[in-house]
Design a protein around this motif. Structure first.
Motif, mmCIF file in Angstrom:
data_model
loop_
_atom_site.group_PDB
_atom_site.id
_atom_site.type_symbol
_atom_site.label_atom_id
_atom_site.label_comp_id
_atom_site.label_asym_id
_atom_site.label_seq_id
_atom_site.Cartn_x
_atom_site.Cartn_y
_atom_site.Cartn_z
ATOM 1 N N ILE A 191 -16.802 -11.834 -5.789
ATOM 2 C CA ILE A 191 -17.465 -11.943 -4.498
ATOM 3 C C ILE A 191 -18.501 -10.843 -4.392
ATOM 4 O O ILE A 191 -18.199 -9.677 -4.618
ATOM 5 C CB ILE A 191 -16.433 -11.842 -3.355
ATOM 6 N N GLN A 249 -11.850 -5.750 0.321
ATOM 7 C CA GLN A 249 -12.931 -6.005 -0.618
ATOM 8 C C GLN A 249 -13.322 -4.777 -1.411
ATOM 9 O O GLN A 249 -13.844 -4.910 -2.511
ATOM 10 C CB GLN A 249 -14.181 -6.502 0.136
ATOM 11 N N GLU A 287 -15.829 -4.256 -6.536
ATOM 12 C CA GLU A 287 -15.229 -2.997 -6.983
ATOM 13 C C GLU A 287 -13.745 -3.140 -7.321
ATOM 14 O O GLU A 287 -13.080 -2.174 -7.640
ATOM 15 C CB GLU A 287 -15.433 -1.927 -5.904
ATOM 16 N N GLY A 329 -13.965 -13.498 6.431
ATOM 17 C CA GLY A 329 -13.037 -13.734 5.335
ATOM 18 C C GLY A 329 -13.135 -15.143 4.797
ATOM 19 O O GLY A 329 -13.655 -16.035 5.466
ATOM 20 N N ALA A 348 -18.754 -10.643 3.771
ATOM 21 C CA ALA A 348 -18.214 -9.937 4.930
ATOM 22 C C ALA A 348 -19.384 -9.458 5.766
ATOM 23 O O ALA A 348 -20.143 -8.603 5.349
ATOM 24 C CB ALA A 348 -17.358 -8.757 4.488
ATOM 25 N N MET A 389 -8.857 -0.038 -1.912
ATOM 26 C CA MET A 389 -7.855 -0.719 -2.732
ATOM 27 C C MET A 389 -8.329 -0.755 -4.176
ATOM 28 O O MET A 389 -8.376 0.227 -4.861
ATOM 29 C CB MET A 389 -7.671 -2.132 -2.212
ATOM 30 N N MET A 400 2.434 -11.255 -3.777
ATOM 31 C CA MET A 400 1.747 -12.296 -3.006
ATOM 32 C C MET A 400 2.459 -13.638 -3.173
ATOM 33 O O MET A 400 2.682 -14.372 -2.210
ATOM 34 C CB MET A 400 0.290 -12.454 -3.476
ATOM 35 N N MET A 419 0.864 -1.187 0.000
ATOM 36 C CA MET A 419 0.000 0.000 0.000
ATOM 37 C C MET A 419 0.893 1.227 0.000
ATOM 38 O O MET A 419 1.480 1.580 -0.989
ATOM 39 C CB MET A 419 -0.864 -0.025 1.257
ATOM 40 N N LEU A 454 -2.959 -10.319 5.670
ATOM 41 C CA LEU A 454 -3.794 -9.122 5.662
ATOM 42 C C LEU A 454 -3.064 -7.985 6.353
ATOM 43 O O LEU A 454 -3.055 -6.858 5.899
ATOM 44 C CB LEU A 454 -5.104 -9.383 6.408
ATOM 45 N N PHE A 455 -2.465 -8.319 7.490
ATOM 46 C CA PHE A 455 -1.792 -7.289 8.254
ATOM 47 C C PHE A 455 -0.571 -6.775 7.506
ATOM 48 O O PHE A 455 -0.319 -5.585 7.447
ATOM 49 C CB PHE A 455 -1.395 -7.831 9.631
ATOM 50 N N ARG A 456 0.176 -7.710 6.910
ATOM 51 C CA ARG A 456 1.368 -7.289 6.167
ATOM 52 C C ARG A 456 0.992 -6.357 5.034
ATOM 53 O O ARG A 456 1.651 -5.362 4.800
ATOM 54 C CB ARG A 456 2.121 -8.508 5.621
ATOM 55 N N GLU A 457 -0.078 -6.703 4.323
ATOM 56 C CA GLU A 457 -0.529 -5.848 3.228
ATOM 57 C C GLU A 457 -0.760 -4.425 3.691
ATOM 58 O O GLU A 457 -0.473 -3.467 3.002
ATOM 59 C CB GLU A 457 -1.863 -6.358 2.664
ATOM 60 N N ARG A 458 -1.324 -4.314 4.892
ATOM 61 C CA ARG A 458 -1.663 -3.001 5.396
ATOM 62 C C ARG A 458 -0.398 -2.223 5.784
ATOM 63 O O ARG A 458 -0.358 -1.009 5.729
ATOM 64 C CB ARG A 458 -2.554 -3.173 6.623
ATOM 65 N N GLN A 459 0.642 -2.961 6.174
ATOM 66 C CA GLN A 459 1.847 -2.306 6.671
ATOM 67 C C GLN A 459 2.774 -1.856 5.558
ATOM 68 O O GLN A 459 3.526 -0.920 5.732
ATOM 69 C CB GLN A 459 2.630 -3.267 7.586
ATOM 70 N N THR A 460 2.762 -2.555 4.446
ATOM 71 C CA THR A 460 3.807 -2.275 3.457
ATOM 72 C C THR A 460 3.230 -1.796 2.138
ATOM 73 O O THR A 460 2.033 -1.792 1.963
ATOM 74 C CB THR A 460 4.631 -3.547 3.199
ATOM 75 N N GLY A 504 -13.331 -8.591 -5.147
ATOM 76 C CA GLY A 504 -14.533 -7.870 -4.744
ATOM 77 C C GLY A 504 -15.187 -7.212 -5.948
ATOM 78 O O GLY A 504 -14.581 -7.068 -7.019
ATOM 79 N N PHE A 563 -9.156 -17.039 -7.618
ATOM 80 C CA PHE A 563 -8.700 -15.847 -6.914
ATOM 81 C C PHE A 563 -9.909 -14.951 -6.630
ATOM 82 O O PHE A 563 -10.631 -14.568 -7.541
ATOM 83 C CB PHE A 563 -7.692 -15.110 -7.809
#
Lengths: 258, 258
Positions: B49, A257, B28, B244, B55, B1, B12, A1, B252-258, B26, B23
């Motif tokens: 989805i 999502q 959007e 989920g 969710a 996103m 990934m 991100m 999920l957390f890693r995605e948010r951090q980096t 969402g 895969f």
């Protein structure tokens, strides 16, 4: 991100989840000037999170069996005048010990003998059991952090020299992480933070709300009770992975999502 | 996103977690042409989805106490020649019932009487206990899905007319979600998916690997054992939230951090 914009902040606010304060940002995140102003206007600080530290850090697990903390006067009622507790073995937290002394818990439906007393004695007597124990005793205590005893149920404690009828002080312990000041700095965790911890064994559970308790005397340890240990197939000495701080998992998923 | 690029897919893959197939994207989300080719080259399909469905969907909880499924011949050994099971009450899954009949489980360290037999009888005898029960019996079965019995420990089952020494068939049940074909379509879940389910009570736990079992005869139900129920403060009739599908929380957390 990487890019935190005013739009993304407004989206977070709009989703009803609010913004954490301080707002955590990874080492590689960038905050646009508009986003920085947006946070500043709301008096929300920024908290830099060291990369690859908090996500993935392993924390040792300590499983707490049912136990009792006793006030000095209750020690005397239960074990005789002038009695004091004798250490059987040291616990992971400095100065704490499992005492040689045990008591019997007596509830409306049953009793549990041989319940370990932990020492040293402390101000207020507190009894920590699992929900499974509660079924056996016939009581249904709430989940509480240690020391938060207002409105909790009572219980009868029987010792070799006498009994104590506790009017309150029976809890199921809320899981929590002990961190030394150094641990907290290393993991970018602050006292009171809610940690997400993932078990790594045959039953991958995430503990989504473990309270961080920071003190210079503490040793790094994730305290859970026997129900939680069995549900996650964890034993003392196993580790869990820190996967998040002050985050709502449902929010994480929604972000992905939309 | 929203934007799925070849770069994000390679990231990934590079993180060692692999790519789910199909895969999930969402409503959007947009997939760049390069990313679509990247997936196509690897024969990975796309799964749309439905927004706001999966969710947040609430799934009822069914807590399974220790129980036994018996083969027809074991019913006769335990309860006498020509015996059959008698329904005490119906269970949430159509056609299944708790039988009036109970047995005693006998292990190396102890025994547990009054263990409910579930009916109707089925091909192979299977005993499902909690880890807490295992401690009492002196056995340590692995976590398995129902029916996956190869290499599991045995146990002695005692009934009023005889006993069965089971050489394998003792498990701690892996938590799972029963879904009808309609439920599965509505929630965009496929048979075998791993669901992330969040408990909503005093002990916010996320079950990170609940197996989806889809069948037209099934009713929507998240099956957990008593240890898991106690650890999450859940009872039959409570609900959990689907947060989920086929996702790793650490990722999920890693995605948010980096």
């Amino acid at each position: 991100m990487g890019l935190i914009t005013e739009t993304s902040l407004r989206a977070m606010l709009g989703s009803g989840r609010g913004l954490p304060n301080p707002f955590p940002i990874g080492a590689e995140d960038r905050v646009t000037p508009a986003a920085a102003d947006f946070l500043k206007d709301r008096r929300i600080g920024l908290r830099r999170i060291a990369p690859g530290r908090e996500a993935g850090a392993l924390i040792p697990v300590g499983v707490s069996n049912r136990h009792v903390h006793l006030s000095p006067s209750h020690v005397e009622v239960l074990f005789g005048r002038g009695s004091r507790l004798h250490s059987l073995r040291e616990l992971s937290q400095k100065g704490q010990f499992a005492a040689q002394e045990t008591v019997t818990l007596v509830g409306p439906k049953g009793e549990i003998p041989g319940v370990r007393v932990l020492g040293p004695s402390r101000g207020v007597t507190q009894v920590e059991i699992s929900q499974t124990d509660g079924r056996q005793l016939g009581v249904a205590p709430a989940v509480r952090l240690s020391g938060d005893l207002a409105g909790t149920p009572g219980i009868l404690i029987r010792g070799p020299a006498g009994a104590v009828v506790l009017s309150e002080g029976l809890i199921v312990a809320r899981n929590h992480v002990h961190l030394s000041t150094d641990d907290a700095a290393r993991l970018s965790v602050q006292h009171g933070d809610r940690l997400l911890l993932q078990s790594l064994g045959d039953r991958p559970i995430v503990f989504a709300d473990a309270t961080a308790r920071v003190d210079e005397r503490f040793s790094l340890d994730f305290h859970i009770d026997t129900d939680e240990a069995n549900a996650a197939f964890l034993r003392t000495g196993d580790v869990v992975r820190l996967v998040g701080i002050n985050m709502n998992i449902a929010d994480l998923f929604r972000e992905r999502q939309t």
